[in-house]
Design a protein around this motif. Sequence first.
Motif, PDB file in Angstrom:
ATOM      1  N   MET A  99      -0.213 -45.562 -97.772  1.00  0.00           N
ATOM      2  CA  MET A  99      -1.152 -45.012 -98.874  1.00  0.00           C
ATOM      3  C   MET A  99      -2.637 -45.312 -98.116  1.00  0.00           C
ATOM      4  SD  MET A  99       0.106 -43.428-101.379  1.00  0.00           S
ATOM      5  CE  MET A  99      -1.450 -43.532-102.044  1.00  0.00           C
ATOM      6  N   ALA A 100      -2.647 -46.493 -97.333  1.00  0.00           N
ATOM      7  CA  ALA A 100      -3.840 -46.758 -96.703  1.00  0.00           C
ATOM      8  C   ALA A 100      -4.154 -45.664 -95.530  1.00  0.00           C
ATOM      9  CB  ALA A 100      -3.865 -47.886 -95.892  1.00  0.00           C
ATOM     10  N   GLY A 101      -3.050 -45.147 -94.944  1.00  0.00           N
ATOM     11  CA  GLY A 101      -3.348 -43.991 -93.816  1.00  0.00           C
ATOM     12  C   GLY A 101      -3.752 -42.800 -94.518  1.00  0.00           C
ATOM     13  N   ALA A 102      -3.013 -42.610 -95.732  1.00  0.00           N
ATOM     14  CA  ALA A 102      -3.673 -41.205 -96.281  1.00  0.00           C
ATOM     15  C   ALA A 102      -4.818 -41.426 -96.786  1.00  0.00           C
ATOM     16  CB  ALA A 102      -2.462 -41.089 -97.357  1.00  0.00           C
ATOM     17  N   ILE A 103      -5.402 -42.314 -97.507  1.00  0.00           N
ATOM     18  CA  ILE A 103      -6.722 -42.412 -97.934  1.00  0.00           C
ATOM     19  C   ILE A 103      -7.702 -42.515 -97.079  1.00  0.00           C
ATOM     20  CG2 ILE A 103      -8.041 -43.822 -99.293  1.00  0.00           C
ATOM     21  CD1 ILE A 103      -5.878 -44.823-101.002  1.00  0.00           C
ATOM     22  N   VAL A 120       6.277 -68.794 -90.264  1.00  0.00           N
ATOM     23  CA  VAL A 120       5.861 -67.755 -89.484  1.00  0.00           C
ATOM     24  C   VAL A 120       6.088 -67.920 -88.170  1.00  0.00           C
ATOM     25  CG1 VAL A 120       3.502 -67.006 -88.715  1.00  0.00           C
ATOM     26  CG2 VAL A 120       3.683 -67.542 -91.410  1.00  0.00           C
ATOM     27  N   ARG A 121       6.563 -66.790 -87.726  1.00  0.00           N
ATOM     28  CA  ARG A 121       6.929 -66.429 -86.111  1.00  0.00           C
ATOM     29  C   ARG A 121       6.345 -65.520 -85.658  1.00  0.00           C
ATOM     30  NH1 ARG A 121      11.257 -68.686 -88.819  1.00  0.00           N
ATOM     31  NH2 ARG A 121      12.377 -70.404 -88.021  1.00  0.00           N
ATOM     32  N   LEU A 122       6.110 -65.264 -84.289  1.00  0.00           N
ATOM     33  CA  LEU A 122       5.645 -64.280 -83.771  1.00  0.00           C
ATOM     34  C   LEU A 122       6.433 -63.071 -83.783  1.00  0.00           C
ATOM     35  CD1 LEU A 122       3.258 -63.109 -81.615  1.00  0.00           C
ATOM     36  CD2 LEU A 122       5.119 -63.978 -79.760  1.00  0.00           C
ATOM     37  N   SER A 123       7.653 -63.083 -84.037  1.00  0.00           N
ATOM     38  CA  SER A 123       8.488 -61.886 -84.384  1.00  0.00           C
ATOM     39  C   SER A 123       7.999 -61.152 -85.710  1.00  0.00           C
ATOM     40  CB  SER A 123      10.067 -62.209 -84.346  1.00  0.00           C
ATOM     41  OG  SER A 123      10.199 -63.177 -85.154  1.00  0.00           O
ATOM     42  N   GLY A 124       7.698 -62.424 -86.764  1.00  0.00           N
ATOM     43  CA  GLY A 124       7.472 -61.749 -87.920  1.00  0.00           C
ATOM     44  C   GLY A 124       5.943 -60.741 -87.931  1.00  0.00           C
ATOM     45  N   VAL A 125       4.951 -61.407 -87.034  1.00  0.00           N
ATOM     46  CA  VAL A 125       4.100 -60.731 -86.863  1.00  0.00           C
ATOM     47  C   VAL A 125       3.941 -59.216 -86.230  1.00  0.00           C
ATOM     48  CG1 VAL A 125       1.678 -60.703 -85.496  1.00  0.00           C
ATOM     49  CG2 VAL A 125       2.479 -62.675 -86.418  1.00  0.00           C
ATOM     50  N   LEU A 126       4.858 -59.438 -85.278  1.00  0.00           N
ATOM     51  CA  LEU A 126       5.095 -57.879 -84.495  1.00  0.00           C
ATOM     52  C   LEU A 126       6.085 -57.142 -85.464  1.00  0.00           C
ATOM     53  CD1 LEU A 126       6.110 -59.536 -81.018  1.00  0.00           C
ATOM     54  CD2 LEU A 126       3.975 -58.347 -81.739  1.00  0.00           C
ATOM     55  N   ARG A 127       6.694 -57.589 -86.365  1.00  0.00           N
ATOM     56  CA  ARG A 127       7.480 -56.670 -87.462  1.00  0.00           C
ATOM     57  C   ARG A 127       6.320 -56.126 -88.226  1.00  0.00           C
ATOM     58  NH1 ARG A 127       8.480 -57.945 -92.598  1.00  0.00           N
ATOM     59  NH2 ARG A 127      10.025 -56.983 -93.767  1.00  0.00           N
ATOM     60  N   ASN A 128       5.627 -56.863 -88.777  1.00  0.00           N
ATOM     61  CA  ASN A 128       4.364 -56.436 -89.593  1.00  0.00           C
ATOM     62  C   ASN A 128       3.645 -55.327 -88.878  1.00  0.00           C
ATOM     63  OD1 ASN A 128       1.279 -56.728 -90.567  1.00  0.00           O
ATOM     64  ND2 ASN A 128       2.813 -56.732 -92.246  1.00  0.00           N
ATOM     65  N   TRP A 129       3.238 -55.663 -87.675  1.00  0.00           N
ATOM     66  CA  TRP A 129       2.489 -54.544 -86.894  1.00  0.00           C
ATOM     67  C   TRP A 129       3.315 -53.167 -86.920  1.00  0.00           C
ATOM     68  CZ3 TRP A 129       0.349 -57.744 -82.121  1.00  0.00           C
ATOM     69  CH2 TRP A 129      -0.308 -58.709 -82.738  1.00  0.00           C
ATOM     70  N   GLY A 130       4.689 -53.329 -86.647  1.00  0.00           N
ATOM     71  CA  GLY A 130       5.375 -52.052 -86.501  1.00  0.00           C
ATOM     72  C   GLY A 130       5.272 -51.283 -87.685  1.00  0.00           C
ATOM     73  N   LEU A 131       5.768 -52.138 -88.894  1.00  0.00           N
ATOM     74  CA  LEU A 131       5.986 -51.133 -90.200  1.00  0.00           C
ATOM     75  C   LEU A 131       4.485 -50.785 -90.354  1.00  0.00           C
ATOM     76  CD1 LEU A 131       7.960 -53.897 -91.933  1.00  0.00           C
ATOM     77  CD2 LEU A 131       8.842 -51.628 -91.199  1.00  0.00           C
ATOM     78  N   VAL A 132       3.389 -51.453 -90.276  1.00  0.00           N
ATOM     79  CA  VAL A 132       2.030 -50.898 -90.638  1.00  0.00           C
ATOM     80  C   VAL A 132       1.829 -49.590 -89.767  1.00  0.00           C
ATOM     81  CG1 VAL A 132      -0.452 -51.252 -91.007  1.00  0.00           C
ATOM     82  CG2 VAL A 132       1.449 -53.080 -91.856  1.00  0.00           C
ATOM     83  N   PHE A 133       2.244 -49.779 -88.536  1.00  0.00           N
ATOM     84  CA  PHE A 133       1.753 -48.491 -87.644  1.00  0.00           C
ATOM     85  C   PHE A 133       2.595 -47.250 -88.215  1.00  0.00           C
ATOM     86  CE2 PHE A 133       2.780 -45.577 -84.242  1.00  0.00           C
ATOM     87  CZ  PHE A 133       1.352 -45.514 -83.446  1.00  0.00           C
ATOM     88  N   ILE A 134       3.933 -47.537 -88.420  1.00  0.00           N
ATOM     89  CA  ILE A 134       4.645 -46.432 -88.966  1.00  0.00           C
ATOM     90  C   ILE A 134       4.295 -45.879 -90.428  1.00  0.00           C
ATOM     91  CG2 ILE A 134       6.894 -45.687 -89.827  1.00  0.00           C
ATOM     92  CD1 ILE A 134       8.146 -47.783 -87.831  1.00  0.00           C
ATOM     93  N   GLY A 135       3.679 -46.611 -91.164  1.00  0.00           N
ATOM     94  CA  GLY A 135       3.298 -46.337 -92.520  1.00  0.00           C
ATOM     95  C   GLY A 135       1.910 -45.573 -92.418  1.00  0.00           C
ATOM     96  N   ASN A 136       1.273 -46.077 -91.741  1.00  0.00           N
ATOM     97  CA  ASN A 136      -0.195 -45.523 -91.396  1.00  0.00           C
ATOM     98  C   ASN A 136      -0.067 -44.066 -90.931  1.00  0.00           C
ATOM     99  OD1 ASN A 136      -2.248 -48.407 -90.524  1.00  0.00           O
ATOM    100  ND2 ASN A 136      -1.782 -47.706 -92.689  1.00  0.00           N
ATOM    101  N   PHE A 137       0.774 -43.832 -89.814  1.00  0.00           N
ATOM    102  CA  PHE A 137       0.799 -42.646 -89.247  1.00  0.00           C
ATOM    103  C   PHE A 137       1.452 -41.916 -90.162  1.00  0.00           C
ATOM    104  CE2 PHE A 137       2.697 -39.384 -86.334  1.00  0.00           C
ATOM    105  CZ  PHE A 137       1.799 -39.242 -85.300  1.00  0.00           C
TER     106      PHE A 137
END
Length: 286
Positions: free
Chosen positions: A40-44, A102-119
């Motif tokens: 929704m963020a990417g669309a708006i 909180v682990r670095l893997s969790g940070v990277l997971r969030n970035w990946g999901l948000v990139f896919i959703g935004n795109f």
Amino acid sequence: MHLEPPVSYVSPPEFVTKMIDAGESKIFMSARDALIRAYMAGAILALAAAFAVTVTVQTGSALVGALLFPVGFCMLYLLGFDLLTGVFTLTPLAWLDKRPGVRLSGVLRNWGLVFIGNFAGALTVAVLMAITFTFAFSVDPNEVGQKIGTIGTGRTVGYAEHGAAGMLTLFVRAVLCNWMVSTGVVAAMMSNSVSGKVIGMWMPILVFFYMGFEHSVVNMFLFPSGLMLGGDFTFGDYLLWNELPTVVGNLVGGVTFVGLTLYATHNRTKTPHALQREPGDPVGAS
């Protein structure tokens, strides 16, 4: 009984804690919620970009388009949706602050999901707007559609023509972009009122858009849309000479000039009693 009115301004040590809390909440968010909010963020934001280009073409004033573009950013933030540029800045703070679990893997997971959703969200709007600009691809693009195609060409092939200097320029524009965009994310945490949040967000977003800085999510709309509307560049040009360097530059700009600087001076030096989260801030937003 006399009640004191709520204080609208939130001090830096307080809103830095909000930044860390927001980053932590995103890391532990379910994949479903992260994708929906990012979509929704990417669309708006894509709709806001199409709106700004339309205004610029119709008025002949890039300043008017830039003045109105922040409406999209304000809407998506207040609705609690997530942009890649925002999570780049916020989520590393929860890891740096050593929040439990909180682990670095969790940070990277969030970035990946948000990139896919935004795109996905930006691409959806790119298709829908291309249909409106061409009467479902039955005629040549209208004036706004032609302008979007030109933007895509100039900001891919245009950089490539300058070689390494063009790549450096692209990267620096992406760094400057997320310096401003992430400042907008933080500015929304400086107030407990809707009007205060909107005013805080509007100023840096106006700066980024008018200056022509490179925003990875806006570009997820402009360049696929440009390809559909006759832009003289390829998808490979888009990835190599815009999207991927822009993502890296946005990451560097948000973390370096916003997240780490605020964390270093306002969180590491805070007094023990300083920080209590105030109600009314949409922690899931960026």
